[in-house]
Design an enzyme around this catalytic site. Structure first.
Site, PDB file in Angstrom:
ATOM      1  N   LYS A 150       0.818  -1.219   0.000  1.00  0.00           N
ATOM      2  CA  LYS A 150       0.000   0.000   0.000  1.00  0.00           C
ATOM      3  C   LYS A 150       0.852   1.271   0.000  1.00  0.00           C
ATOM      4  O   LYS A 150       0.358   2.338  -0.351  1.00  0.00           O
ATOM      5  CB  LYS A 150      -0.969   0.012   1.189  1.00  0.00           C
ATOM      6  CG  LYS A 150      -1.883  -1.205   1.301  1.00  0.00           C
ATOM      7  CD  LYS A 150      -2.589  -1.548   0.023  1.00  0.00           C
ATOM      8  CE  LYS A 150      -3.504  -2.760   0.103  1.00  0.00           C
ATOM      9  NZ  LYS A 150      -2.878  -4.006   0.518  1.00  0.00           N
ATOM     10  N   TYR A 153      -2.711 -13.013   2.865  1.00  0.00           N
ATOM     11  CA  TYR A 153      -2.481 -12.691   1.445  1.00  0.00           C
ATOM     12  C   TYR A 153      -1.381 -13.549   0.806  1.00  0.00           C
ATOM     13  O   TYR A 153      -1.618 -14.350  -0.079  1.00  0.00           O
ATOM     14  CB  TYR A 153      -2.080 -11.221   1.286  1.00  0.00           C
ATOM     15  CG  TYR A 153      -3.151 -10.232   1.640  1.00  0.00           C
ATOM     16  CD1 TYR A 153      -4.121  -9.870   0.713  1.00  0.00           C
ATOM     17  CD2 TYR A 153      -3.192  -9.643   2.901  1.00  0.00           C
ATOM     18  CE1 TYR A 153      -5.103  -8.954   1.030  1.00  0.00           C
ATOM     19  CE2 TYR A 153      -4.179  -8.722   3.225  1.00  0.00           C
ATOM     20  CZ  TYR A 153      -5.125  -8.380   2.288  1.00  0.00           C
ATOM     21  OH  TYR A 153      -6.098  -7.480   2.593  1.00  0.00           O
ATOM     22  N   TYR A 168     -12.037 -14.815   3.277  1.00  0.00           N
ATOM     23  CA  TYR A 168     -11.016 -13.773   3.441  1.00  0.00           C
ATOM     24  C   TYR A 168     -10.610 -13.694   4.917  1.00  0.00           C
ATOM     25  O   TYR A 168     -11.460 -13.712   5.800  1.00  0.00           O
ATOM     26  CB  TYR A 168     -11.568 -12.413   2.993  1.00  0.00           C
ATOM     27  CG  TYR A 168     -10.627 -11.281   3.352  1.00  0.00           C
ATOM     28  CD1 TYR A 168      -9.474 -11.072   2.620  1.00  0.00           C
ATOM     29  CD2 TYR A 168     -10.883 -10.472   4.455  1.00  0.00           C
ATOM     30  CE1 TYR A 168      -8.583 -10.065   2.967  1.00  0.00           C
ATOM     31  CE2 TYR A 168     -10.004  -9.457   4.809  1.00  0.00           C
ATOM     32  CZ  TYR A 168      -8.859  -9.266   4.064  1.00  0.00           C
ATOM     33  OH  TYR A 168      -7.979  -8.278   4.412  1.00  0.00           O
TER      34      TYR A 168
END
Ligand SMILES: *Cc1c(COP(=O)(O)O)cnc(C)c1O
Length: 332
Positions: free
Chosen positions: A49, A288, A262
């Site tokens: 990010k 992830y 998730y």
């Protein structure tokens, strides 16, 4: 035609991040494997990010923003990096997180606290119907106090944020050229909000038209990502005024490695974390990159990635999420 440098950017990360061979793992799989260490972008604990936030925060600074609002899961790396970035520019971070009020603040939640973020928890059941209003309510409250608020969407997944990963392709291209190497055959990256993939696709089409890019879903079905990422890639290419046209079929997503949901560690993802840790001394994460590496290994085994291919795995960060999942990781 614009360049990525034509867009305002603040410097947050340490670039270029290392590109290093995973020789032992690559040999055991029968491919030539490199890893792009975007877990080492550095700022605020690091991760993918940071590249997006260099563009998004430049926009916030230009607008004179006082309050930055965003969202993610309990162990959102994105939310943690937004909190850090807000503080760096003297802004107040507000994080609306998907999940019930936690019993303990571990991993990214602990770091959110250290950055002094205001936290609100939204019940997972109503999250998708309530999140837009919940963030807007914080923005309205800031406005009522005479402050200026900016909402950064989930994952920083906007066409402007995606520019960060167009830039990452430019960075990789320079690293490979310096080594006298050709572009890779395949890039593998996890996909959660789709911003990283969108930027990689736009960059690769411009610089490496032969390279295939595969996103390993950590949440939604392939079709949802194909529609979302092709639309974002289109908007990103339009922003750059690059003559590209995108449709959902252009996007390769594998959605068989999500596991139960998730944010819930999968058996294959946990195996991949152990395998990479013990073959290479490299830490992945359970939300992830472990799932993405499970995908990479399986695609090689299934022949969807051909033997001897030159593959780059994009390590997007996330290791703070190892600690809150300690129990689950040790159950193996
Ligand atoms: C956010 C994140 C991703 C997914 O990137 P998107 O751009 O949201 O698709 C992958 N890995 C880690 C560690 C992340 O924090």
């Amino acid at each position: 035609m614009h360049k990525t440098d034509d867009f305002e950017r603040v410097e947050l990360g340490f670039f270029p991040t290392p590109l290093e061979p995973l020789t032992r793992l690559g040999e055991s799989l029968g491919i030539q494997l490199d890893i792009k260490r975007d877990d080492y972008t550095g700022f605020g604990g690091g991760g993918n990010k940071v590249r997006k936030l260099e563009y998004l925060m430049a926009d916030a600074v230009r607008q004179g923003i006082n309050v930055i609002i965003t969202t993610g899961g309990h162990q959102s790396n994105h939310a943690r990096m937004v909190a850090a970035a807000a503080r760096k520019f003297g802004m107040k971070p507000v994080l609306v997180l998907r999940g019930n009020s936690p019993e303990s603040y571990q991993g990214n939640l602990l770091l959110d606290k250290l950055f002094g973020a205001e936290l609100e928890f939204l019940d997972p059941d109503g999250y998708f119907t309530q999140i837009a209003d919940a963030m807007q309510a914080h923005a309205d409250a800031a406005t009522a106090r005479g402050e200026k608020a900016l909402i950064i969407p989930l994952g920083g997944a906007t066409p402007l944020g995606a520019l960060g990963y167009v830039r990452a392709v430019e960075e990789l291209d320079a690293q490979l050229k310096a080594r006298g190497q050709q572009p890779p055959d395949v890039i593998v990256a996890p996909t959660g909000s789709g911003g990283t993939l969108a930027g990689l696709y736009v960059g690769a089409r411009q610089y490496w038209p032969q390279t295939k890019i595969v996103g390993i879903s950590v949440s939604a079905k392939a079709q949802w990502f194909q529609e979302r990422i092709s639309a974002m890639a289109q908007d990103c290419a339009d922003l750059l005024q690059w003559p590209q046209s995108w449709s959902p079929e252009d996007i390769w997503i594998e959605d068989g490695f999500v596991g139960a949901a998730y944010g819930v560690p999968s058996e294959g993802g946990i195996e991949a974390i152990y395998r990479v840790a013990q073959a290479e001394g490299v830490l992945l994460d359970p939300v992830y990159t472990g799932k993405a590496m499970h995908g990479l290994i399986s695609l090689v085994q299934e022949g969807k990635i051909q033997p001897n291919s030159r593959v780059i795995f994009v390590h997007c960060g996330g290791s703070p999420a190892l600690y809150p999942f300690a129990q689950k990781l040790l159950e193996r």
